[in-house]
Enzyme design. Structure first.
Site, mmCIF file in Angstrom:
data_model
loop_
_atom_site.group_PDB
_atom_site.id
_atom_site.type_symbol
_atom_site.label_atom_id
_atom_site.label_comp_id
_atom_site.label_asym_id
_atom_site.label_seq_id
_atom_site.Cartn_x
_atom_site.Cartn_y
_atom_site.Cartn_z
ATOM 1 N N GLU A 98 70.484 48.314 61.836
ATOM 2 C CA GLU A 98 70.760 47.010 62.457
ATOM 3 C C GLU A 98 71.814 46.290 61.628
ATOM 4 O O GLU A 98 72.193 46.760 60.546
ATOM 5 C CB GLU A 98 69.464 46.174 62.564
ATOM 6 C CG GLU A 98 68.517 46.703 63.628
ATOM 7 C CD GLU A 98 67.208 45.945 63.735
ATOM 8 O OE1 GLU A 98 67.033 44.935 63.045
ATOM 9 O OE2 GLU A 98 66.348 46.387 64.521
ATOM 10 N N HIS A 152 69.877 34.294 66.873
ATOM 11 C CA HIS A 152 70.084 35.721 67.160
ATOM 12 C C HIS A 152 71.312 35.822 68.051
ATOM 13 O O HIS A 152 71.441 35.069 69.024
ATOM 14 C CB HIS A 152 68.848 36.299 67.853
ATOM 15 C CG HIS A 152 68.813 37.796 67.835
ATOM 16 N ND1 HIS A 152 69.691 38.558 68.571
ATOM 17 C CD2 HIS A 152 68.024 38.673 67.169
ATOM 18 C CE1 HIS A 152 69.436 39.840 68.346
ATOM 19 N NE2 HIS A 152 68.439 39.936 67.496
ATOM 20 N N ARG A 172 73.800 38.656 61.002
ATOM 21 C CA ARG A 172 73.627 37.863 62.217
ATOM 22 C C ARG A 172 74.400 36.565 62.272
ATOM 23 O O ARG A 172 74.882 36.173 63.333
ATOM 24 C CB ARG A 172 72.145 37.509 62.335
ATOM 25 C CG ARG A 172 71.451 38.485 63.159
ATOM 26 C CD ARG A 172 70.034 38.133 63.334
ATOM 27 N NE ARG A 172 69.391 39.396 63.611
ATOM 28 C CZ ARG A 172 68.106 39.588 63.599
ATOM 29 N NH1 ARG A 172 67.306 38.599 63.293
ATOM 30 N NH2 ARG A 172 67.621 40.755 63.876
ATOM 31 N N HIS A 200 66.219 31.787 66.753
ATOM 32 C CA HIS A 200 65.372 32.971 66.635
ATOM 33 C C HIS A 200 64.382 32.883 65.483
ATOM 34 O O HIS A 200 63.229 33.311 65.602
ATOM 35 C CB HIS A 200 66.293 34.172 66.442
ATOM 36 C CG HIS A 200 65.618 35.494 66.348
ATOM 37 N ND1 HIS A 200 64.867 36.018 67.370
ATOM 38 C CD2 HIS A 200 65.586 36.426 65.340
ATOM 39 C CE1 HIS A 200 64.409 37.214 67.011
ATOM 40 N NE2 HIS A 200 64.809 37.481 65.782
ATOM 41 N N ARG A 241 68.532 35.526 57.070
ATOM 42 C CA ARG A 241 67.637 36.685 56.942
ATOM 43 C C ARG A 241 68.308 37.974 57.408
ATOM 44 O O ARG A 241 68.959 38.009 58.463
ATOM 45 C CB ARG A 241 66.368 36.455 57.770
ATOM 46 C CG ARG A 241 65.477 37.669 57.867
ATOM 47 C CD ARG A 241 64.177 37.331 58.562
ATOM 48 N NE ARG A 241 64.330 37.069 59.975
ATOM 49 C CZ ARG A 241 64.273 37.992 60.926
ATOM 50 N NH1 ARG A 241 64.097 39.269 60.622
ATOM 51 N NH2 ARG A 241 64.397 37.656 62.191
#
Ligand code: FAD
Ligand code: SIN
Length: 532
Positions: A117, A243, A289, A351, A386
């Site tokens: 990811e 997100h 992100r 998110h 994060r």
């Protein structure tokens, strides 16, 4: 009036953090779990991508630690990151031992099918297709229901922590002490004291504060608001993670389009069908992100388009249906879109809350006998942004550490105290539901429009002025109304929105998820947590 419930351990919340902790302490005493909806309803249940951990021979602890720090833009606490990464694989082995069946490769080796990811330099995400959270939540809930020492109270809403200010005998103490929580039983509308030697706040996040969010309704920041009212230290509330890819479905419910699709090779394209992420970062679709969400936001604004698209059409259709069955089916059913044939319309959405209740590496908060764990907590692992799939891992790792601490610890004070019943004398009205609904919508719009992906001082001040009015109104209603779940959620969401704005106003720089157009660069003087 119902009795007082007493237990050794009180757990508030039944997501991955609360249930993992409950299962660990249950062999050492009685555990009451209160949860405000049904047992499974939680952010955990909707997790798609998976859980990050060093698993393959090509990976290393150093690489996972490094990736976490890079994503966190300088604010991660190194001791917390080391704990997360080094202890992660052991905790995941325990999950596998409980019965979670992570996907394996269709090869003779039978190795786990590790995904990649954004922000990860290696494949290290264990997953159960695109339904990882549901698989984990299901197993944990089943194990908790089978444990003789665990009692689960569904539709029980924690209203306030019981602290030394509530106890009748005017206990003299130099400490801020927690004795449990007042809990609203939704069925009979009674507020009951749940007394416990140790209380664990595992109430999850607060992303419902924003108009567009990937989170279910439960994510109203209750734990953070309760802790704040009780004087517990909170940190870094300005770092709200958006997100990059939630399904663009105007009028419909928010639905996440997992980062695992980009990890699989999915590409982001604009309305003209051109890839654009290379213009914003050399890591393109697999940048952390904050960068991808800002890239999409800029592209949409530049081109005056309402969404961008995530393209998976270059893959074999059967492979996509097998690997992402949940996303495939959802898009087909709700917007009649076959993701193997057409690009998916996506927009960023709120998110995850990186900040929260400050804890030690063992989940201890600044209040005696009170622990916090999971998304509600600020352990220091996420810094200013994060890293994908580190959240479920944080819940597991720090729940284990908190359990170890609580099992060994003696609660303070060492004598019995008398807990007063909930006092409703003096309340005379019921806050009308439509007022609550209007306030909810107002808050979520204010936060989306003025405290979103790109911020400015002027917009934050505008949000602050409006939130001050709502805050005063809601507090005034609360003081004279009988409590209901809706009023409590509104009160907590108001408090959390307020904390996000105030914290954002204190950070005059851009770092990670907090981007200020009037302070576009990082500044060394802000290389510290924002503590409330
Ligand atoms: P939750 O799972 O949210 O549980 C909170 C619990 O507290 C719930 O049971 C709730 O009902 C209860 N509660 C709240 N307030 C009260 C109250 N006042 N009284 C009583 N009970 C209360 N992270 C990853 O690492 N990997 C992923 O793939 C991933 N995918 C995600 C996909 C989606 C759509 C979402 C929304 C999040 C995703 N995340 C992912 C983030 C991750 O799921 C959450 O951060 C994590 O599950 C939080 O776990 P938790 O136990 O702290 O809180
Ligand atoms: C996702 O599947 O994209 C969510 C992963 C996460 O939030 O960590």
């Amino acid at each position: 009036m119902e009795k007082i419930y007493k237990s050794d351990f009180l757990v508030i919340g039944s997501g991955i953090a609360g249930l993992s902790y409950a299962l660990k302490v249950a062999d050492y005493g009685h555990v009451n779990i209160v949860t405000k909806s049904n047992g499974a309803e939680s952010n955990t249940r909707y997790a798609q991508g998976g859980i990050a951990a060093v698993w393959s021979g090509e990976d290393s602890y150093e690489k996972h630690i490094h990736d976490t720090h890079i994503a966190g833009a300088g604010l991660c606490h190194n001791d917390a990151v080391e704990v997360l990464v080094n202890e992660g694989p052991e905790r995941i082995k325990e999950l596998i031992g409980l019965g979670v069946e992570f996907d394996k490769l269709q090869t003779a080796t039978g190795d786990y099918d590790l995904a990649r990811e954004g922000g990860h330099t290696e494949k290290r995400i264990l997953h159960v297709r695109d339904l990882t959270g549901a698989a984990v939540e299901g197993i944990l809930l089943k194990k908790a229901s089978e444990h003789p020492n665990i009692q689960l109270f569904e539709k029980h809403y924690a209203v306030e922590l019981i602290t030394e200010h509530h106890v009748l005998n005017n206990l003299q103490s130099a400490f801020n002490i927690c004795f449990g929580a007042y809990v609203l039983n939704e069925k009979n509308e009674q507020v009951i004291p749940f007394e416990a030697k140790f209380t664990m706040l595992a109430t999850g996040g607060a992303s419902r504060a924003f108009l567009h969010s990937t989170n279910p309704d439960i994510a109203t920041g209750d734990g953070i608001a309760m802790a704040n009212r009780a004087g517990v230290r909170i940190a870094n509330m300005e770092f709200v993670q958006f997100h990059p890819t939630s399904l663009y479905d105007p009028g419909g419910e928010s639905f996440l389009i997992s980062e695992a699709l980009r990890g699989h090779g999915g590409t982001l394209i604009n309305g003209s069908g051109s890839r654009f992420m290379h213009e914003y970062d050399e890591r393109a679709e697999l940048a952390p992100r904050d960068i991808v969400a800002r890239g999409i936001d800029t592209e949409m604004k530049k081109r005056r388009e309402e969404c961008v698209f995530l393209d998976m059409t270059h893959f074999d259709a059967d492979e996509i249906k097998m690997r992402f069955p949940n996303i495939y089916q959802y898009c087909l059913k709700t917007i009649d879109l076959d993701i193997t044939k057409e690009p998916i319309p996506v927009v960023p959405a709120a998110h995850y809350i990186c900040g929260g209740i400050m804890t030690s590496l063992s989940g201890q908060t600044s209040m005696q006998n009170l622990f916090a764990c999971g998304e509600v907590a600020h352990t220091g692992v996420h810094g200013a942004n994060r890293l994908a799939s580190n959240s479920l891992l944080e819940g597991l790792v720090f729940a284990h550490r908190a359990a170890e601490k609580a099992i060994r610890k003696q609660p303070r004070p060492f004598r019995e105290v008398s807990i007063p019943l909930w006092d409703e004398s003096g309340v005379y009205s019921q806050y009308e539901w439509y007022l609550i609904k209007h306030n909810f919508i107002e808050i979520r719009n204010i936060m989306w429009n003025y405290v979103g992906i790109v911020r400015s001082k002027e917009q934050l001040h505008r949000a602050s002025r409006r939130m001050t009015v709502i805050y005063e109104e809601v507090e005034s209603y609360y003081s004279k109304s009988k409590v209901t779940k809706e009023l409590l959620e509104l009160r907590n969401l108001t408090a959390v929105a307020y904390m996000i704005i105030k914290s954002a106003l204190r950070r005059n720089e851009s770092r990670g998820l907090h981007y200020m157009i009037d302070h576009p660069k990082k500044k060394d003087q802000f290389l510290k947590d924002t503590i409330i």
